[in-house]
Design an enzyme around this catalytic site. Structure first.
Site, mmCIF file in Angstrom:
data_model
loop_
_atom_site.group_PDB
_atom_site.id
_atom_site.type_symbol
_atom_site.label_atom_id
_atom_site.label_comp_id
_atom_site.label_asym_id
_atom_site.label_seq_id
_atom_site.Cartn_x
_atom_site.Cartn_y
_atom_site.Cartn_z
ATOM 1 N N ASP A 1 0.859 -1.188 0.000
ATOM 2 C CA ASP A 1 0.000 0.000 0.000
ATOM 3 C C ASP A 1 0.894 1.236 0.000
ATOM 4 O OD1 ASP A 1 -1.810 -2.045 0.393
ATOM 5 O OD2 ASP A 1 -2.960 -1.005 1.947
ATOM 6 N N LYS B 1 -6.920 3.383 -3.218
ATOM 7 C CA LYS B 1 -7.325 3.337 -1.814
ATOM 8 C C LYS B 1 -7.477 4.757 -1.309
ATOM 9 C CE LYS B 1 -5.253 1.846 2.623
ATOM 10 N NZ LYS B 1 -4.116 1.108 3.226
ATOM 11 N N LYS C 1 -10.267 0.226 -2.341
ATOM 12 C CA LYS C 1 -10.167 -0.002 -0.899
ATOM 13 C C LYS C 1 -10.453 1.287 -0.139
ATOM 14 C CE LYS C 1 -6.950 -1.373 2.798
ATOM 15 N NZ LYS C 1 -5.589 -1.849 3.115
#
Lengths: 330, 779
Positions: free
Chosen positions: A167, A230, A266
């Protein structure tokens, strides 16, 4: 719409059922044409919870689905080996075994475990024998302001340590100044550094100033090869919201319509209630379709959501409201 | 399905709202209802069934209201009216406040009952209809409180008859009842035949609000019951929401009766998407525009106009979105589209769609078995000439066309007999704020759709009706100036003397059309004599064709409406200046024509021109306090072309008192001057010519009032007619106006004191309030 086998034990690895997004050349005309009307998006978001409702066994099944999509997360300065091991144990057994048995869903796990680099090895070991991937936050998380070569190197270290998902955080300054070329270049290099590990681009939407910027940053990251986009690090003052989610998943839809590649989503931070999770699931189902209800295209970044879902599930089974202490800590 | 299977399929499953409380309420009444008259239910009479359109089951039997039932209700309303109106505003406010509270406290029951009776999704009844009902009563509690202080000199009309449609049964009740009650009127309401139940429940609840007996009466029934209410001689106002065809009948039926009238009728509202719009948001807007309440919404954005360059992409996105719509049991909390109100309506929709030769796309969603369900439908490839681009469908059917330029978008948007609402999507604020005023509609939404609030006026122009509901402007439709009126005494023309006195050089007054004098088409003139038998001159006898020419000239001068208020004010001052320079000449003419000194009349006319020169740049619109981050602008726009039948008495002052506010607000006019003293205004041609009034802004056609008023009122391209002539003209004007439902303002044979006839009532008549909603925000 593509249907898939939903064995909870099947691999959580991304992009198994779908071709991985290879990215494309930066198309600045497309980026410039992106619009996001804030008040219209807010109105749509505000009406979403009232438009969809799932009840009884449907609700239970949806909540179990939500569990399978959670990136169970700990990102604290006081994380220790013991703390991470406990979290991983919870990821393996997110709900009391006899409850899962009663619900007909034994073996259900969370989607992944998400930790800082230093905890990757611990998590990987703790999850051995499962298919639960370990995600590492990376690239100078959460601000992304460490030297660029170190940020790239950090990715390599985490992949080496066994993280199968990275991430990354984007440089907000590139989005804020409209330097899409720089954002694209940075993202493409990070994607390359990930190799086989799949990369989630954290936009830190709470720091991008406008929904229009969120839409544009989403698009640029996808063009540069992001597997997932995300919302947040969880450290900004505003994390995942429905309006931001709507903007990002519309960008995903548009990207798929034009390129044919599916990119995951996400939302992270701020999703703490079972009811919120249901709203997100219906949003994904309606706006993007069934493939985005699977862990390879949708994850919740959440730490306290699981606890509320456990209580709701027990209520479903017993008809009585549950208590937090009846469920194991993560 | 077990949990495992649902986990895989991720289907929504059923999520029904319970209906037992609503059904119990019906059962408590043994499933049969009488009318609500004088604060109690009457015994059920001859009844008919009201059904749940989702499954065809009978919900209850309600009474078919007879003329006698209507009469009893009107008597009850009349009996209660004076006392209700005399109450201090605070007392009425308390009752309206309690009604708002009762709606909230019984919100679930009302919502479920509405959904059962109407077929709308429970989400809409629960989240939109019922909260708006409560909001309407709250808002009007406030108006009742403020009325005495803010609108002195106004009083209630009396007994108001309300006839409302089935698409928003309780909300339309609120829109009629709240302002009527706030203003001190009492009400007889006829709910739609298909959907009478929430009105009856509301009436029953009103007892708990302390609403005095007889203030609100409900008579159920079909169109015949509505007609009996419309025709009742002791009703002072009719407020109607429904179809344009019925609206026209009501206009004709009430013509000449002196009943006040507001009509909120059909529409074919354009939904304009420019290429720089947030297309995804525009698509969600369409869902709320045309699939809200199964498209059975008078202001539904049913006519999609999308800029050609993005049309294909937009249609693709739209079709994808349509695939996600869920059609189903209206009580299910997880559906988007419920049941159409009745099999008759479903059949009409189906027939219209079948007859279209456009490309039809029906949403690929499962329809429940049985019940009145209709798939969301998109029809593309149509042209402006296609019947479905023109006809209101009143169902979940969207028709679409493309346009090339903003100017063409406006042209297409306005290419309709209707003018209720419009939606504009663009991220360009310049474009949005340019387009909104150009669209013929009472409501324009920018980057949004179907936003409603009690504070913002709602209503249409053209064949969408007249009058506004909501806001102060809506309240005014339930008030009149207090005080008694006197019948207008007819003024007779001076008969031709046996030996007319002829002197001086002949002066020939023609008609004044498009800034030039024009011979009357018929080629006839009429001699005008002074009281002493002197031949004062001849005036042309205008006919239908002269009116036609004058209306064309008035349209050609429409740039006047876009001129600044300051400029219009300058022209009015200049008119006053030039009239003043010739004051003695006009006064002498009046003396000749009327036998009385004309000085005071001319001086008053000059003052009046000053008054409206002053108003020209001061009749401000408003920014309404709506519960939204954004502004709802109430813009005072000119009506368009106004036909004016000036009074026979006060030949200069009467005409000026009507012309001046009309042109001050940007209208262009066709004036028919006093039929007994027309020369007073033919002299005015030279004043007009020397005062920079653009040609066509004021057109003057002399001639017989009866024929010219009839032609003007029946003219499809005239937007409003004001008639202050004598005799039965009011009836003629009102019944002819039914043809295109134009606004009328008539004297009903009552006298006007022209010495004092000025002010807001004239400005309101000269303007249409357009509400432009502009939500904003970036972040």
């Amino acid at each position: 719409m593509q249907t898939m086998t939903d064995n909870p034990m099947r691999t959580q690895l991304p992009q198994v059922a779908h071709a991985r997004n290879p990215g494309m050349a930066l198309d600045l005309d497309w980026v410039a044409a992106v619009q996001a009307n804030t008040s219209a998006i807010e109105r749509r978001a505000a009406s979403l919870p009232g438009r969809r409702s799932v009840k009884k066994e449907f609700q239970a099944a949806w909540l179990l689905k939500a569990i399978s999509l959670i990136d169970l997360t700990t990102l604290s300065g006081d994380d220790t080996v013991g703390r991470v091991q406990r979290l991983c144990a919870k990821a393996r057994q997110p709900v009391r075994a006899e409850m899962l048995e009663a619900l007909g869903m034994p073996g259900l796990t969370t989607g992944a475990v998400c930790v800082y680099h230093e905890m990757v090895e611990t998590a990987v070991r703790a999850l051995e024998g499962t298919n639960i991937p370990v995600a590492a936050v990376s690239t100078g998380f959460p601000a992304g302001l460490s030297p660029f070569h170190l940020r790239i190197a950090e990715i390599g270290e985490s992949v080496k340590a066994g993280a199968r998902e990275i991430d990354i955080v984007i440089s907000r300054r590139h989005a804020l100044t409209g330097n899409w070329q720089a954002l694209y270049g940075e993202m493409a290099e990070m994607r390359a550094a990930c190799g086989e590990a799949h990369v989630k681009a954290i936009l830190a939407t709470g720091e991008l100033g406008s929904l229009r910027n969120v839409a544009r940053a989403s698009l640029v990251c996808m063009m540069a090869g992001a597997d997932f986009i995300k919302t947040s690090t969880g450290k900004e003052s505003v994390n995942a919201t429905l309006p931001v989610s709507l903007v990002m998943i519309r960008a995903i839809r548009e990207y798929e319509a034009r390129t044919g590649f599916k990119v995951g989503y996400k939302p992270a931070g701020g999703i703490a209630k079972a009811k919120d999770a249901l709203v997100y699931l219906s949003l994904m189902k309606d706006e993007l379709g069934h493939p985005w209800l699977q862990p390879d295209l949708f994850r919740f970044g959440a730490s306290s959501l699981l606890g509320d879902i456990e209580r709701q599930l027990e209520h479903h089974l017993t008809g009585r409201y549950s208590a937090g202490y009846r469920h194991a800590m993560g | 399905m077990n949990i495992r299977e649902i986990f895989d399929s991720m289907d929504y499953g059923p999520a029904p709202e319970g209906s037992s409380e609503a059904l119990a309420w019906i059962a408590n009444h043994k499933g049969r209802f009488g009318h609500w008259v004088g604060g109690r239910f009457t015994a059920p009479g001859e009844t008919f069934a009201t059904r749940n359109p989702a499954n065809g089951q009978v919900l209850a039997e309600v009474t078919q209201g007879s003329a006698a039932d209507v009469d009893a209700a009107v008597k009850a309303a009349r009996g209660a009216q004076a006392k209700w109106a005399r109450m201090p505003g605070f007392e009425r406010a308390k009752v309206l406040y309690a009604l708002a509270r009762l709606v909230q406290k019984n919100a679930r029951l009302l919502a479920v009952l509405e959904t059962l009776d109407n077929g709308k999704p429970i989400r809409e009844a629960r989240d939109i209809d019922i909260p708006l009902v409560a909001r309407h009563f709250y808002y009007h509690a406030g108006l009742a409180q403020l009325l005495d202080a803010e609108l002195p000199g106004m009083e209630a009309l009396g007994v108001c008859g309300a006839v409302i449609p089935w698409n928003f049964p309780l909300l339309m009740l609120a829109w009629k009842v709240a302002p009527a009650l706030a203003a001190g009127n009492t009400v007889v309401l006829k709910p739609a035949e298909y959907t009478p139940l929430t009105a009856l429940l509301f009436a029953e609840l009103s007892v708990q609000a302390g609403l005095p007996k007889g203030v609100l009466n409900i008579v159920t029934g079909d169109g015949a019951t509505g007609a009996a209410l419309v025709d009742h001689p002791d009703v002072n106002k009719i407020a109607f929401t429904g179809s344009t065809s019925v609206g026209k009948k009501i206009r004709a039926a009430t013509a000449g009766t002196g009943k006040a009238l507001t009509l909120e009728l059909g529409g074919k509202s354009p939904y304009i998407v420019f290429d720089d719009a947030d297309l995804d948001s525009a698509i969600e807007g369409l869902v709320d525009a045309i699939w809200f309440n199964q498209g059975q919404v008078c202001c539904a954005g049913s006519r999609l106009l999308v800029q050609e360059g993005v049309a294909e992409r937009f249609h693709e996105k739209l079709k994808r979105r349509m695939g996600d719509l869920r059609v189903g049991d209206p009580l299910d909390k997880c559906i988007d589209v419920g049941a159409v109100v009745d099999p008759v309506q479903l059949e009409t929709i189906t027939r219209l769609v079948e007859a279209s030769d456009g490309e039809k796309f029906r949403a690929p969603c499962a329809l429940p078995e049985g019940g009145c369900f209709c798939p969301p439908t998109l029809i593309t490839g149509l042209s402006a000439a296609s019947p479905l681009m023109q006809e209101e469908i009143f169902g979940p059917v969207l028709v679409s066309m493309t346009f090339r330029t903003p100017a063409e978008a406006v042209e297409l948007a306005n290419n309709t007999r209707y003018g209720l609402a419009a939606t504009v999507w663009t991220e360009n604020v310049n474009l949005a704020l340019d387009i909104a005023p150009k669209i013929k509609a009472g409501v324009v939404w920018v980057n949004a759709t179907n936003l409603f609030d009690a504070a913002a006026g709602f209503g249409g122009v053209r064949e969408s009706g007249f009058g506004r509901e909501g806001g102060w402007e809506g309240l005014l439709a339930y008030l009149k100036p207090s005080g008694q009126t006197k019948p207008l005494k007819p003024v007779a023309a001076v008969a031709a003397p046996s030996e007319p006195l002829v002197e001086g050089i002949d002066r020939t007054a023609k008609l004044f059309i498009g800034g030039k004098q024009a011979r009357p088409d018929g080629g006839y003139s009429q001699a005008i004599y002074s009281a002493k038998g002197k031949l004062l001159g001849q005036v042309g006898i205008g006919n239908r064709k002269d009116i036609r020419n004058a209306v064309e000239a008035a349209h050609a001068a429409k740039g006047w409406g876009k001129a600044t208020g300051a400029l219009r004010g300058q022209v009015l001052y200049y008119l006053a200046e030039n009239l003043s320079a010739r004051a003695s000449e006009f006064a002498g003419r009046l003396r000749d024509l009327t036998g009385r000194s004309g000085e005071e009349e001319v001086q008053t006319a000059i003052r009046r021109l000053f008054t409206y020169a002053a108003w020209a740049d001061k009749y401000d619109g408003a920014a309404k306090s709506v519960p939204l981050r954004g502004v709802a602008l109430a813009m005072n726009e000119p009506c368009g072309v106004v036909g004016i039948i000036a009074p026979d008495e006060s030949p200069v002052l009467g005409a000026i008192s009507l012309l001046a506010p009309a042109i001050a607000m940007g209208n262009t006019c066709v004036l028919v001057p006093s039929s007994v003293a027309p020369l007073a205004m033919t002299d005015f041609y030279q004043v007009l010519e020397t005062s920079d009034v653009p040609g066509g802004v004021i057109n003057i056609v002399t001639g017989p009032h009866g024929e010219l008023a009839k032609t003007l009122a029946g003219h499809m391209d005239v937007d409003a007619v004001w008639c202050f002539g004598a005799g039965a003209l009011s009836k003629t004007v009102e019944s002819e106006a039914a043809g295109n439902v134009k606004r009328t303002w008539v004297n009903h044979g009552q006298a006007t004191d022209w010495a004092t006839a000025e002010g807001p009532a004239f400005l309101r008549a000269a303007t249409e309030v357009k509400t432009i909603w502009v939500p904003y925000g970036e972040g």
